[in-house]
Design an enzyme around this catalytic site. Structure first.
Site, mmCIF file in Angstrom:
data_model
loop_
_atom_site.group_PDB
_atom_site.id
_atom_site.type_symbol
_atom_site.label_atom_id
_atom_site.label_comp_id
_atom_site.label_asym_id
_atom_site.label_seq_id
_atom_site.Cartn_x
_atom_site.Cartn_y
_atom_site.Cartn_z
ATOM 1 N N GLY A 244 -40.092 -59.258 35.056
ATOM 2 C CA GLY A 244 -40.832 -60.487 34.780
ATOM 3 C C GLY A 244 -41.128 -60.567 33.304
ATOM 4 N N CYS B 241 -38.256 -52.735 35.809
ATOM 5 C CA CYS B 241 -38.769 -53.288 34.552
ATOM 6 C C CYS B 241 -40.252 -53.657 34.682
ATOM 7 C CB CYS B 241 -37.898 -54.467 34.113
ATOM 8 S SG CYS B 241 -38.092 -54.825 32.369
ATOM 9 N N TYR B 242 -40.605 -54.956 34.680
ATOM 10 C CA TYR B 242 -42.028 -55.293 34.816
ATOM 11 C C TYR B 242 -42.596 -54.685 36.102
ATOM 12 C CZ TYR B 242 -46.405 -57.843 35.154
ATOM 13 O OH TYR B 242 -47.738 -58.151 35.249
ATOM 14 N N HIS C 17 -32.198 -52.737 34.346
ATOM 15 C CA HIS C 17 -31.913 -53.684 35.446
ATOM 16 C C HIS C 17 -30.687 -53.242 36.244
ATOM 17 C CE1 HIS C 17 -34.876 -56.774 34.489
ATOM 18 N NE2 HIS C 17 -34.743 -56.323 33.254
ATOM 19 N N GLU D 73 -29.630 -54.460 38.904
ATOM 20 C CA GLU D 73 -29.038 -55.575 39.645
ATOM 21 C C GLU D 73 -27.956 -56.326 38.883
ATOM 22 O OE1 GLU D 73 -32.012 -55.327 38.376
ATOM 23 O OE2 GLU D 73 -32.870 -57.223 37.711
ATOM 24 N N ASP E 132 -20.986 -75.769 52.225
ATOM 25 C CA ASP E 132 -22.245 -75.590 52.945
ATOM 26 C C ASP E 132 -22.342 -76.479 54.185
ATOM 27 O OD1 ASP E 132 -22.758 -73.903 50.879
ATOM 28 O OD2 ASP E 132 -24.076 -75.276 49.799
ATOM 29 N N LYS F 59 -24.648 -68.049 48.854
ATOM 30 C CA LYS F 59 -23.349 -68.722 48.916
ATOM 31 C C LYS F 59 -22.226 -67.792 49.396
ATOM 32 C CE LYS F 59 -21.344 -72.666 47.767
ATOM 33 N NZ LYS F 59 -21.938 -73.988 47.921
#
Ligand code: XMP
Length: 518
Positions: A53, A80-81, A164, A166, A222, A364
């Site tokens: 964040g 992180c945060y 990070h 991710e 979708d 997605k």
């Protein structure tokens, strides 16, 4: 199903954390950091991940870890945060770094046999850092400017990483997240297309009982997968309506009709309404007005079909998880409106439907896997996004039948060449060196220029090629397509499409430009 709760502390990467956990086949949901206890615990998580964040833990009103999370006795991974908030909450010390660390970094593991085993290169993005770990923690890795680039309390199963894991700039970061979800939290990898389909089918049946359900199929991924799932659940109780606006891409309407009737054996009403749409657009050149006209017209045409069908009680919507998350994320609702995004196929204001949203919890890529597992054709499932107002927003100036046809023909050439060269469609792992294009299309410009063809002077319209790469469509870069490929496309367009004698390539990123031209 076992799950992980991810708490969003305002990170731009929060959704990516969730996608990585789902890729490890563990179900997870994102919650704003201050979501209620009932909401967060309703998914019965086996552990928590705290996102990064933009704030500092010492700021007034800084986001914090709610008490019930620390008291739950469940494993926690702070990123992180999230790591700083964990440190702060447990009595450690967080201070501003002498040097902000932003970008690639190398970490040095300080212990063996931890979740950091396969990591070395990581992505950092932080101002603050941990200067004293809370009691019970040991350092697991350090980096140039962080003595505690990773830390862990094995007893409580609390972990923190300053980098990070991710983002794709941290190679093997997903291994760390998988390890945390599966091994530390003990969540079983049960989230697969088959289990998603089973769970959705059950939920849809429970919601609609023996009621009739209406679905607007636009040809997009979708809406097609949503309708296919509902069809799998309730068969002929579903009535799928496809409106051919005359503003679709080449072959699109035939493809949708055949996918539903032949692949899924579903009832699909195809309404040919191009006259009505083109009539309504006559003489209109202002982009927002064009969008409004198409949106409203769609509702009227769809309404008429609903009446014929005896006004079903339920309506299928292809809302996907990022839409749901975006609308509840902290501080993300204030974005300026740049364009009216008519959600064609969306809920008309004055119609009373109960919504069925089978993709509400899917990303997605999961929608695509489910679509394939349901038997929808690959060409439809891997299609690039197409805006609701269709070719209207790519046919600059007045949309006439002739100009729409010109644009459609040029666009088909671009799509054919890019697909053949491996830039569009389902990514092929064998050609990983090709940077996949997220969206590519032709824009027809209301500008004429002079050319020469076969010794004849021409005075015809220009077409622009737009091809972008993007993760989330919020920002995008223009694709560095090979010059020879661009040359082939331009050559074919000018030779094969009547009325176009010049092709240009759009080399603006978003921002400052947008992806579509209108
Ligand atoms: P922009 O042009 O805003 O587009 O950079 C971002 C993404 O959204 C798509 N787009 C739309 N999708 N209805 C939609 O469903 C719309 O009105 C609409 N306008 C743009 C666009 O194709 C791109 O993928």
């Amino acid at each position: 199903m076992d799950s992980i709760a991810i708490l969003d502390f305002g990170s731009q990467y929060a959704q990516i954390i969730a996608r990585r956990v789902r890729e490890a086949q563990v179900y997870c949901e994102l919650f704003p950091w201050d979501a209620s206890r009932e909401k967060i615990l309703s998914i019965r998580p086996k552990g928590f991940i705290l996102s990064g964040g933009p704030r500092s833990v010492y700021e007034l009103d800084a986001p914090y870890i709610q008490d019930f999370i620390l008291k739950s006795g469940l494993p926690i991974l702070g990123i992180c945060y999230g790591m700083q908030a964990l440190t702060h909450a447990l009595g450690g010390q967080v201070d501003p770094s002498a040097h902000r660390e932003y970008g690639p970094a190398v970490i040095e593991p300080l212990a063996r046999g931890t979740m950091l085993d396969s990591l070395s290169k990581v992505w950092m993005s932080h101002g603050d850092r941990i200067t004293r770990m809370p009691e019970g923690f040991v350092a697991l890795a350090r980096s140039g400017s962080s003595p505690y680039a990773a830390m862990g309390d094995m007893k409580r199963k609390y972990f923190g990483v300053q980098f990070h894991p991710e983002v794709h700039h941290t190679p093997n970061g997903s291994v760390l997240l998988r390890h945390f979800a599966q091994d530390i939290c003990g969540a079983k990898p049960e989230w697969t297309p088959a289990s998603i389909i089973d769970a959705s089918v059950e939920r849809i049946r429970a919601q609609v009982g023996d009621g009739r359900v209406l679905a607007a199929v636009s040809g997009g991924v979708d809406s097609s997968v949503a309708a296919a799932l509902v069809h799998k659940a309730i068969g002929d109780q579903l009535l799928a309506v496809f409106v051919d606006t005359g503003l679709l891409r080449k072959g699109e309407s035939e493809q949708v009709v055949s996918a539903f009737r032949e692949n899924l054996h579903a009832e699909l009403i195809a309404v040919e309404a191009s006259d009505e749409f083109l009539e309504a657009l006559k003489g209109v050149t202002e982009p927002e007005q064009k969008r409004r006209i198409v949106g409203e017209k769609f509702i009227r045409v769809f309404e008429a079909q609903a009446q014929v069908a005896g006004e079903p009680h339920f309506l299928v919507q292809g809302t996907i998880y990022p839409d749901v998350v975006e609308s509840s994320a902290p501080d993300r609702n204030k974005a300026e409106k740049i364009k009216t995004h008519h959600n064609v196929g969306g809920l008309p204001d004055d119609m009373q439907f109960e919504l069925v949203e089978p993709l509400r919890y899917l990303f997605k890529d999961e929608v695509r896997s489910v679509g394939e597992a349901l038997g929808l054709p690959e060409a439809l499932v891997w299609r690039q996004p197409f805006p609701g107002p269709g070719l209207t927003v790519r046919c600059l100036g007045e949309v006439t039948r002739e100009r729409a046809a010109r644009l459609r023909a040029a666009d088909a050439i671009l799509i054919e060449e890019l697909s053949r060269a491996g830039y569009l469609g389902k990514p092929d792992p064998a050609s990983a060196e090709i940077q996949h294009v997220s969206q590519a299309f032709v824009v027809l410009l209301p500008v004429r220029s002079v050319g020469v063809m076969g010794d004849q002077r021409t005075y015809q319209e220009a077409a622009a090629i737009r091809a972008v790469t993007t993760e989330d469509f919020m920002t995008a870069d223009w694709a560095r397509l090979p010059h020879d490929l661009l040359a082939r496309v331009a050559n074919r367009i000018v030779n094969e499409v009547d009325g176009i004698n010049r092709v240009v390539y759009d080399i603006t990123s978003k921002p400052p430009a947008t992806i579509e031209w209108e």
